[in-house]
Design a protein around this motif. Structure first.
Motif, PDB file in Angstrom:
ATOM      1  N   LEU A   1       0.821  -1.217   0.000  1.00 54.32           N
ATOM      2  CA  LEU A   1       0.000   0.000   0.000  1.00 54.32           C
ATOM      3  C   LEU A   1       0.853   1.265   0.000  1.00 54.32           C
ATOM      4  O   LEU A   1       0.355   2.357  -0.305  1.00 54.32           O
ATOM      5  CB  LEU A   1      -0.917  -0.021   1.226  1.00 54.32           C
ATOM      6  N   SER A   2       2.128   1.126   0.306  1.00 56.37           N
ATOM      7  CA  SER A   2       3.004   2.301   0.330  1.00 56.37           C
ATOM      8  C   SER A   2       3.107   2.960  -1.038  1.00 56.37           C
ATOM      9  O   SER A   2       3.344   4.167  -1.137  1.00 56.37           O
ATOM     10  CB  SER A   2       4.393   1.907   0.829  1.00 56.37           C
ATOM     11  N   TRP A   3       2.920   2.194  -2.109  1.00 56.48           N
ATOM     12  CA  TRP A   3       2.948   2.774  -3.456  1.00 56.48           C
ATOM     13  C   TRP A   3       1.832   3.799  -3.623  1.00 56.48           C
ATOM     14  O   TRP A   3       2.033   4.889  -4.150  1.00 56.48           O
ATOM     15  CB  TRP A   3       2.833   1.676  -4.503  1.00 56.48           C
ATOM     16  N   VAL A   4       0.639   3.434  -3.152  1.00 61.17           N
ATOM     17  CA  VAL A   4      -0.506   4.344  -3.250  1.00 61.17           C
ATOM     18  C   VAL A   4      -0.304   5.539  -2.334  1.00 61.17           C
ATOM     19  O   VAL A   4      -0.554   6.686  -2.712  1.00 61.17           O
ATOM     20  CB  VAL A   4      -1.812   3.598  -2.892  1.00 61.17           C
ATOM     21  N   VAL A   5       0.163   5.294  -1.117  1.00 59.85           N
ATOM     22  CA  VAL A   5       0.355   6.377  -0.155  1.00 59.85           C
ATOM     23  C   VAL A   5       1.424   7.343  -0.641  1.00 59.85           C
ATOM     24  O   VAL A   5       1.253   8.571  -0.574  1.00 59.85           O
ATOM     25  CB  VAL A   5       0.730   5.810   1.228  1.00 59.85           C
ATOM     26  N   ALA A   6       2.527   6.828  -1.150  1.00 61.62           N
ATOM     27  CA  ALA A   6       3.601   7.689  -1.636  1.00 61.62           C
ATOM     28  C   ALA A   6       3.126   8.544  -2.805  1.00 61.62           C
ATOM     29  O   ALA A   6       3.462   9.732  -2.905  1.00 61.62           O
ATOM     30  CB  ALA A   6       4.800   6.840  -2.055  1.00 61.62           C
ATOM     31  N   GLY A   7       2.326   7.945  -3.691  1.00 61.63           N
ATOM     32  CA  GLY A   7       1.787   8.724  -4.815  1.00 61.63           C
ATOM     33  C   GLY A   7       0.844   9.808  -4.351  1.00 61.63           C
ATOM     34  O   GLY A   7       0.846  10.926  -4.877  1.00 61.63           O
ATOM     35  N   GLN A   8       0.023   9.493  -3.343  1.00 62.45           N
ATOM     36  CA  GLN A   8      -0.907  10.475  -2.811  1.00 62.45           C
ATOM     37  C   GLN A   8      -0.152  11.638  -2.157  1.00 62.45           C
ATOM     38  O   GLN A   8      -0.523  12.805  -2.326  1.00 62.45           O
ATOM     39  CB  GLN A   8      -1.833   9.806  -1.789  1.00 62.45           C
ATOM     40  N   VAL A   9       0.904  11.318  -1.423  1.00 62.02           N
ATOM     41  CA  VAL A   9       1.715  12.356  -0.783  1.00 62.02           C
ATOM     42  C   VAL A   9       2.381  13.226  -1.854  1.00 62.02           C
ATOM     43  O   VAL A   9       2.464  14.458  -1.723  1.00 62.02           O
ATOM     44  CB  VAL A   9       2.766  11.729   0.148  1.00 62.02           C
ATOM     45  N   ALA A  10       2.845  12.601  -2.913  1.00 62.52           N
ATOM     46  CA  ALA A  10       3.522  13.341  -3.979  1.00 62.52           C
ATOM     47  C   ALA A  10       2.576  14.279  -4.708  1.00 62.52           C
ATOM     48  O   ALA A  10       2.963  15.380  -5.120  1.00 62.52           O
ATOM     49  CB  ALA A  10       4.161  12.361  -4.964  1.00 62.52           C
ATOM     50  N   ARG A  11       1.313  13.859  -4.881  1.00 62.51           N
ATOM     51  CA  ARG A  11       0.362  14.682  -5.635  1.00 62.51           C
ATOM     52  C   ARG A  11      -0.271  15.779  -4.793  1.00 62.51           C
ATOM     53  O   ARG A  11      -0.811  16.742  -5.332  1.00 62.51           O
ATOM     54  CB  ARG A  11      -0.743  13.789  -6.218  1.00 62.51           C
ATOM     55  N   ALA A  12      -0.280  15.596  -3.488  1.00 63.30           N
ATOM     56  CA  ALA A  12      -0.940  16.571  -2.618  1.00 63.30           C
ATOM     57  C   ALA A  12      -0.233  17.928  -2.705  1.00 63.30           C
ATOM     58  O   ALA A  12       0.994  18.007  -2.635  1.00 63.30           O
ATOM     59  CB  ALA A  12      -0.948  16.070  -1.180  1.00 63.30           C
ATOM     60  N   GLU A  13      -1.037  18.970  -2.860  1.00 56.32           N
ATOM     61  CA  GLU A  13      -0.467  20.317  -2.983  1.00 56.32           C
ATOM     62  C   GLU A  13      -0.374  21.016  -1.628  1.00 56.32           C
ATOM     63  O   GLU A  13       0.358  21.998  -1.493  1.00 56.32           O
ATOM     64  CB  GLU A  13      -1.316  21.151  -3.945  1.00 56.32           C
ATOM     65  N   LYS A  14      -1.110  20.514  -0.639  1.00 54.43           N
ATOM     66  CA  LYS A  14      -1.084  21.124   0.684  1.00 54.43           C
ATOM     67  C   LYS A  14      -0.177  20.314   1.605  1.00 54.43           C
ATOM     68  O   LYS A  14      -0.293  19.087   1.700  1.00 54.43           O
ATOM     69  CB  LYS A  14      -2.498  21.190   1.279  1.00 54.43           C
ATOM     70  N   THR A  15       0.702  21.011   2.281  1.00 56.70           N
ATOM     71  CA  THR A  15       1.640  20.344   3.186  1.00 56.70           C
ATOM     72  C   THR A  15       0.908  19.640   4.317  1.00 56.70           C
ATOM     73  O   THR A  15       1.309  18.550   4.752  1.00 56.70           O
ATOM     74  CB  THR A  15       2.624  21.369   3.772  1.00 56.70           C
ATOM     75  N   ARG A  16      -0.183  20.219   4.786  1.00 53.24           N
ATOM     76  CA  ARG A  16      -0.941  19.619   5.879  1.00 53.24           C
ATOM     77  C   ARG A  16      -1.472  18.247   5.498  1.00 53.24           C
ATOM     78  O   ARG A  16      -1.420  17.301   6.286  1.00 53.24           O
ATOM     79  CB  ARG A  16      -2.086  20.544   6.281  1.00 53.24           C
ATOM     80  N   VAL A  17      -1.976  18.150   4.274  1.00 54.70           N
ATOM     81  CA  VAL A  17      -2.489  16.864   3.792  1.00 54.70           C
ATOM     82  C   VAL A  17      -1.363  15.847   3.716  1.00 54.70           C
ATOM     83  O   VAL A  17      -1.515  14.677   4.116  1.00 54.70           O
ATOM     84  CB  VAL A  17      -3.164  17.038   2.416  1.00 54.70           C
ATOM     85  N   GLN A  18      -0.212  16.270   3.210  1.00 58.23           N
ATOM     86  CA  GLN A  18       0.921  15.358   3.107  1.00 58.23           C
ATOM     87  C   GLN A  18       1.331  14.827   4.476  1.00 58.23           C
ATOM     88  O   GLN A  18       1.577  13.631   4.649  1.00 58.23           O
ATOM     89  CB  GLN A  18       2.100  16.081   2.453  1.00 58.23           C
ATOM     90  N   VAL A  19       1.388  15.728   5.460  1.00 58.90           N
ATOM     91  CA  VAL A  19       1.817  15.334   6.805  1.00 58.90           C
ATOM     92  C   VAL A  19       0.817  14.363   7.431  1.00 58.90           C
ATOM     93  O   VAL A  19       1.200  13.343   8.025  1.00 58.90           O
ATOM     94  CB  VAL A  19       1.994  16.581   7.693  1.00 58.90           C
ATOM     95  N   VAL A  20      -0.488  14.650   7.288  1.00 58.88           N
ATOM     96  CA  VAL A  20      -1.516  13.802   7.894  1.00 58.88           C
ATOM     97  C   VAL A  20      -1.475  12.404   7.281  1.00 58.88           C
ATOM     98  O   VAL A  20      -1.483  11.385   8.005  1.00 58.88           O
ATOM     99  CB  VAL A  20      -2.911  14.432   7.721  1.00 58.88           C
TER     100      VAL A  20
END
Length: 566
Positions: free
Chosen positions: A175-194
């Motif tokens: 599942l880390s593949w999906v999570v890493a992609g989601q973190v990479a696409r997120a434009e807000k730092t808060r979303v990435q951190v959460v």
């Protein structure tokens, strides 16, 4: 004024169309969106996730409860009066529901992986709610009818825990593949951190889960106790009709150390073997005595009971799906089985030096033996002329009197009590359901010289767990299965398990770090190439624009009218 502006090359994306089409009925390109998923759809995603987890638990419960399917069917029979294998429709609907919900979960994860907005179709939403409500109703029903069976979950985790941990670790690592992609696409730092913190929290929890996993099968081989003795519960009821001579003979062929039966007393004082209150399920009483089929079995005399066939029902109902394994000779023998008396059972077991344990049901009020049932049964045991040291006596009523009249009997209790209380009553043996004795209880009874036997143990995994726990004996419907088990299903030394645990964690950590580095590298690369955000579909479109193909539909240019028409 007309301007000519070249447009992006568009390639048919069949996989993406199927993905969004099946999940949300968005088959066209213009129906898809890379916008953030709405709060309403996020709520539905959480409902889908909760339903998936609940169904996963429900599936696991029924897989591990396989040991007690016959007990479940018997409980329902006592409530409804009609015998059927109720586990078949339950398993079929559970498998179908779990497959469907798991498929939706995979589609949802694929949406996240390719950056598509989640938009579950309303038909799927209805189906998810139906699956959720059905599962909740099933949980409530099991809790009311079969509440004691929940104990099978923690017991089974002693056998499956280490392997479930490896499987869960592999799934979360993937599942880390999906999570890493989601973190990479997120434009807000808060979303990435959460997102990152949630994922790392789950991953860290899985890394440390083995600290809470306890299994008696993680031990040094030198500490393994002798193989538990097997008592044939109702003989070998998976191979022959329960509580018949043929069933007990088949059990003896499996080298059981004892035989267990259910005893009822006839109206003329003959103890005979019968588990049910009536004769409907296991005899042809409806054919021979149609007006008495609902009558209590104890109100029949022994002459009437001998007229009944106690084997044909097994051939017709095939309760354990084993009739196809029988030879024609075995089927003919089975079709001629009759009701067995306690005296016949004792006569069969004594020459082979096998113990006999029986559960005695007191006749109802108004029965001639309602008050004399203990003496009548004791008289039948004496008349069988077998060594009393082979008979395990279980009734608690008048135990002191029975001990004075027949001191050689093996006094056995069916109620869980402390070793001190058992010794005060002169009881040296204990027969309990397998979920009522913990590993600590087993050690205490062993140290207090109380012989413990647990019932009903049919599955190799359960037999292995009890073996590793040091249980000296078990009662089983499947002695032919346990006979083949010469060692526990699995046995690991603590050092071996620690090595497996640490190795799995290190491999998982390395893979996760590698995936995050890879995803971040591509994020930086594509952003430097002029893209506004890391968008998988946009990447595919750009790649398609750099090649020509007959399968690519190209719009060369479009007319853009700027200004009002002249």
């Amino acid at each position: 004024m007309v301007k000519h502006q070249p447009l992006q090359v568009y390639e048919r994306q069949l996989c993406l169309s199927c993905l969004t089409g099946i999940y949300g009925c968005r088959w066209k390109r213009y129906q898809r969106s890379h916008d953030d998923t709405t709060k309403w759809e996020l709520l539905w995603s959480l409902i889908l996730l909760f339903t998936f987890c609940l169904l996963l638990f429900w599936c696991y419960f029924w897989l591990e409860a396989h040991n007690d399917y016959n007990e479940f069917n018997w409980l329902l029979y006592n409530r409804s009066g009609a015998w059927s294998d109720s586990t078949v429709p339950i398993l079929a609907t559970t498998a179908a529901g779990f497959t469907y919900i798991a498929f939706l979960m995979v589609l949802a994860l694929c949406h996240v992986a390719v950056g598509q907005q989640l938009n579950l179709h309303w038909l799927h939403k209805i189906a998810v709610i139906v699956a959720l409500l059905t599962t909740v109703a099933g949980l409530i029903a099991v809790n009311q009818v079969w509440g004691q069976e929940w104990d099978v979950v923690p017991i089974s985790l002693q056998a499956t825990g280490p392997f479930l941990h490896i499987g869960a670790l592999a799934a979360v690592t993937a599942l880390s593949w999906v999570v890493a992609g989601q973190v990479a696409r997120a434009e807000k730092t808060r979303v990435q951190v959460v997102v990152l913190l949630l994922y790392l929290g789950v991953l860290l929890g899985l890394y440390l889960v083995p600290l809470s996993i306890t299994s008696p099968c993680i031990m040094e081989r030198s500490e393994l106790k002798p193989r538990p003795d097997v008592i044939g519960h109702q003989g070998a009821p998976m191979l022959a009709p329960e509580n018949t001579l043929m069933s007990f003979q088949r059990a003896l062929q499996m080298n059981v150390t004892g035989l267990e039966a259910d005893v009822t007393i006839s109206v003329d004082g003959v103890p005979f073997l019968m588990r049910d209150r009536t004769l409907r399920r296991t005899t042809d009483v409806e054919k021979v005595f149609p007006d008495r089929h609902a009558e209590d079995a104890s109100f029949f005399n022994w002459t009437d009971l001998r007229q009944l066939n106690a084997g044909q029902w097994f051939l017709e109902d095939d309760p354990f799906w084993t009739v196809h394994t029988l030879s024609e000779g075995e089927k003919r023998e089975m079709a001629n089985q009759s009701v067995c008396s306690l005296e016949q059972l004792l006569a069969l077991a004594a020459p082979r030096n096998r113990t006999v344990v029986f559960r005695l049901r007191r006749p109802p009020a108004g029965h001639p033996c309602h008050h004399s049932w203990i003496n009548d049964t004791l008289e039948a045991v004496h008349s069988a002329r077998v060594p009393l040291s082979l008979v395990m006596w279980t009734p608690d009523e008048d135990r002191d009197q029975v001990r004075r009249m027949a001191p050689e009997l093996l006094q056995t209790s069916l109620r869980k009590q402390s070793p001190q209380a058992l010794h005060q009553q002169g009881v040296g043996r204990l027969l309990l359901r397998y979920n009522l004795a913990s590993a600590q209880d087993v050690r205490e009874f062993s140290q207090s010289n109380v012989s413990l036997a647990l019932h009903t143990v049919n599955e190799p995994w359960l037999y292995s767990v009890l073996w590793c726990s040091g249980v000296p004996a078990v009662s089983s419907d499947a002695p032919h299965v346990l006979k083949k088990l010469l060692s526990p299903v699995w046995l690991l030394r603590p050092a071996e398990y620690c090595l497996i645990w640490v190795s799995a964690d290190l491999v998982s950590f390395a893979v996760v770090v590698g995936i995050f580095i890879f995803q971040n590298y591509h994020m930086i690369r594509f952003r430097m190439s002029g893209m506004r955000s890391y968008n998988p579909e946009q990447i595919m479109l750009k790649a398609a624009g750099r090649r020509s193909s007959q399968d690519v539909n190209i719009m060369k240019e479009k007319l853009i009218f700027s200004g009002p028409p002249q």
